[in-house]
Design an enzyme around this catalytic site. Structure first.
Site, PDB file in Angstrom:
ATOM      1  N   CYS A 111       0.862  -1.185   0.000  1.00 39.54           N
ATOM      2  CA  CYS A 111       0.000   0.000   0.000  1.00 39.54           C
ATOM      3  C   CYS A 111       0.896   1.233   0.000  1.00 39.54           C
ATOM      4  O   CYS A 111       2.127   1.137   0.106  1.00 39.54           O
ATOM      5  CB  CYS A 111      -0.904  -0.004   1.235  1.00 39.54           C
TER       6      CYS A 111
ATOM      7  N   HIS B  21       4.265   1.911  11.742  1.00 40.51           N
ATOM      8  CA  HIS B  21       3.186   1.687  12.706  1.00 40.51           C
ATOM      9  C   HIS B  21       3.033   2.809  13.717  1.00 40.51           C
ATOM     10  O   HIS B  21       2.071   2.839  14.470  1.00 40.51           O
ATOM     11  CB  HIS B  21       3.427   0.367  13.447  1.00 40.51           C
TER      12      HIS B  21
ATOM     13  N   HIS C  84       0.038  -4.940  19.648  1.00 41.36           N
ATOM     14  CA  HIS C  84       0.412  -4.522  18.299  1.00 41.36           C
ATOM     15  C   HIS C  84       1.076  -3.146  18.404  1.00 41.36           C
ATOM     16  O   HIS C  84       0.624  -2.285  19.161  1.00 41.36           O
ATOM     17  CB  HIS C  84      -0.815  -4.454  17.391  1.00 41.36           C
TER      18      HIS C  84
ATOM     19  N   GLU D  91       1.123  -0.552  16.509  1.00 38.01           N
ATOM     20  CA  GLU D  91       0.264   0.589  16.208  1.00 38.01           C
ATOM     21  C   GLU D  91      -0.608   0.930  17.415  1.00 38.01           C
ATOM     22  O   GLU D  91      -0.791   2.106  17.752  1.00 38.01           O
ATOM     23  CB  GLU D  91      -0.618   0.296  14.990  1.00 38.01           C
TER      24      GLU D  91
ATOM     25  N   THR E   8      -5.811   0.589  12.302  1.00 38.50           N
ATOM     26  CA  THR E   8      -6.070   0.742  10.867  1.00 38.50           C
ATOM     27  C   THR E   8      -6.138  -0.565  10.100  1.00 38.50           C
ATOM     28  O   THR E   8      -6.572  -0.583   8.941  1.00 38.50           O
ATOM     29  CB  THR E   8      -4.984   1.621  10.204  1.00 38.50           C
TER      30      THR E   8
ATOM     31  N   CYS F 252      -7.949   1.571   7.285  1.00 38.30           N
ATOM     32  CA  CYS F 252      -7.459   2.281   6.106  1.00 38.30           C
ATOM     33  C   CYS F 252      -7.994   1.691   4.808  1.00 38.30           C
ATOM     34  O   CYS F 252      -8.470   0.555   4.758  1.00 38.30           O
ATOM     35  CB  CYS F 252      -5.933   2.305   6.100  1.00 38.30           C
TER      36      CYS F 252
ATOM     37  N   SER G  49       1.951  -9.770  10.548  1.00 40.51           N
ATOM     38  CA  SER G  49       1.261  -8.735   9.782  1.00 40.51           C
ATOM     39  C   SER G  49      -0.231  -8.821  10.061  1.00 40.51           C
ATOM     40  O   SER G  49      -0.901  -9.763   9.647  1.00 40.51           O
ATOM     41  CB  SER G  49       1.525  -8.927   8.280  1.00 40.51           C
ATOM     42  N   SER G  50      -0.763  -7.829  10.764  1.00 41.68           N
ATOM     43  CA  SER G  50      -2.170  -7.861  11.154  1.00 41.68           C
ATOM     44  C   SER G  50      -3.082  -7.952   9.945  1.00 41.68           C
ATOM     45  O   SER G  50      -4.013  -8.759   9.910  1.00 41.68           O
ATOM     46  CB  SER G  50      -2.515  -6.614  11.970  1.00 41.68           C
TER      47      SER G  50
ATOM     48  N   SER H  91       1.886  -5.343   3.398  1.00 37.57           N
ATOM     49  CA  SER H  91       3.334  -5.236   3.627  1.00 37.57           C
ATOM     50  C   SER H  91       4.129  -6.287   2.866  1.00 37.57           C
ATOM     51  O   SER H  91       5.350  -6.370   3.026  1.00 37.57           O
ATOM     52  CB  SER H  91       3.628  -5.347   5.131  1.00 37.57           C
TER      53      SER H  91
END
Length: 310
Positions: free
Chosen positions: A14, A76, A126, A128, A166, A196, A224-225, A268
């Site tokens: 992204c 993040h 996490h 973030e 996000t 997002c 990776s969430s 990612s």
């Protein structure tokens, strides 16, 4: 057996991930000394390994960075405490926080400043979430599920607002928000969704592709969430799904009887890894590849001034 491979689009990088990686790449070219990165710049083992091979030094905490050195904050985001620690060490900081994560941080400060209890929907531990919680720790509570909503305590039920990580699953997050509205009718939220565009688009693409597929392969690292959420979404829709870090992780048994294989990749994950997956599937028998797109992404985020070329 002949197989059809359906590529869910959008997939892979992204705008926020591209920006973060480019920041590190440019610093490696223009700085003479080591470039330190706090945490993984993005949650993908291949991206991190590639940048390490070019000279980037990844650390867990700011106190591991030598005084006065160049330090990059990951995509993040970080808490104010981390920023203060970097200032104390006189680090030359370049902030690679995704602008959409920064938006959530700004909202957290604004909601807390007006006297609200801020309910942050996200996953504990996490990076973030840790950064967002640090913006107003005395006014923010974390929830992960609808069940968590019943257990939280607020000072004033008329002054409650919510924010979200996000990279959450859109459908599961909606359930938590509904639980919050049921308990706090005066609940207020952000002006626009915090999940997002890239997360939403990739989930919509997987949902569209999974219906006709016998199996779904999602390329992404297990921390990776958004990649994990894609895998979970396909499974909730009734299609077997597997998260793979690379083509090497494919178990032939997963696809032996699959006539249609849907392939996606978290935000990612490098696009080259998807190409390698297609090549690996082709070695198991003839494949035809088609793309199923649900959206076109043209988002671009400007680079920080420190890494812009003259």
């Amino acid at each position: 057996m002949p197989r059809r491979v359906v590529l869910a689009a959008p997939r892979s990088f992204c705008a926020g991930v591209e920006r973060a990686i480019e920041i590190v790449e440019r610093l490696l070219r223009i700085r003479s000394g080591p470039v330190y990165v706090r945490k993984q710049i993005v949650h993908n083992s291949h991206v991190v390994a590639d940048l390490e091979s070019r000279g980037a030094v990844f650390v867990e905490e700011i106190d591991e960075v030598p005084m006065g050195a160049t330090a990059v904050f990951s995509a993040h985001g970080v808490s104010p405490a981390v920023r203060s620690a970097a200032e104390h060490r006189r680090l030359d900081v370049v902030d690679a926080t995704c602008p959409l994560v920064t938006k959530v941080h700004v909202e957290a400060r604004r909601f807390a400043a007006r006297g609200d209890t801020v309910v942050l929907i996200g996953h504990a531990d996490h990076e973030e979430v840790e950064g967002t919680l640090g913006e107003a720790p005395g006014s923010t509570v974390l929830v992960e599920t609808p069940e968590d909503v019943a257990r939280i305590e607020v000072a004033d039920p008329e002054r409650v607002s919510y924010l979200t990580q996000t990279t959450l699953a859109v459908d599961e997050t909606r359930e938590v928000i509904e639980a919050l509205r049921a308990r706090f009718p005066a609940l207020r939220g952000p002006g626009s969704e915090d999940i997002c565009y890239a997360t939403t688009n990739r989930q919509n693409a997987v949902a569209a592709a999974a219906g006709d597929a016998d199996v779904v392969l999602v390329v992404g690292s297990d921390n990776s969430s958004n990649s994990v959420r894609l895998t979970e979404l396909a499974r909730r829709l009734g299609t077997p799904a597997y998260l793979i870090d690379s083509a090497d992780d494919i178990d032939p048994a997963w696809v032996t009887h699959a006539a249609v294989i849907a392939v996606s990749a978290g935000a990612s994950a490098p696009p080259s890894l998807v190409d390698e997956v297609i090549e690996a599937l082709a070695r198991l028998g003839p494949v035809t590849v088609e793309e199923h797109s649900v959206a076109t992404e043209d988002v671009h985020f400007a680079l920080p001034r420190k890494v812009r070329y003259p």
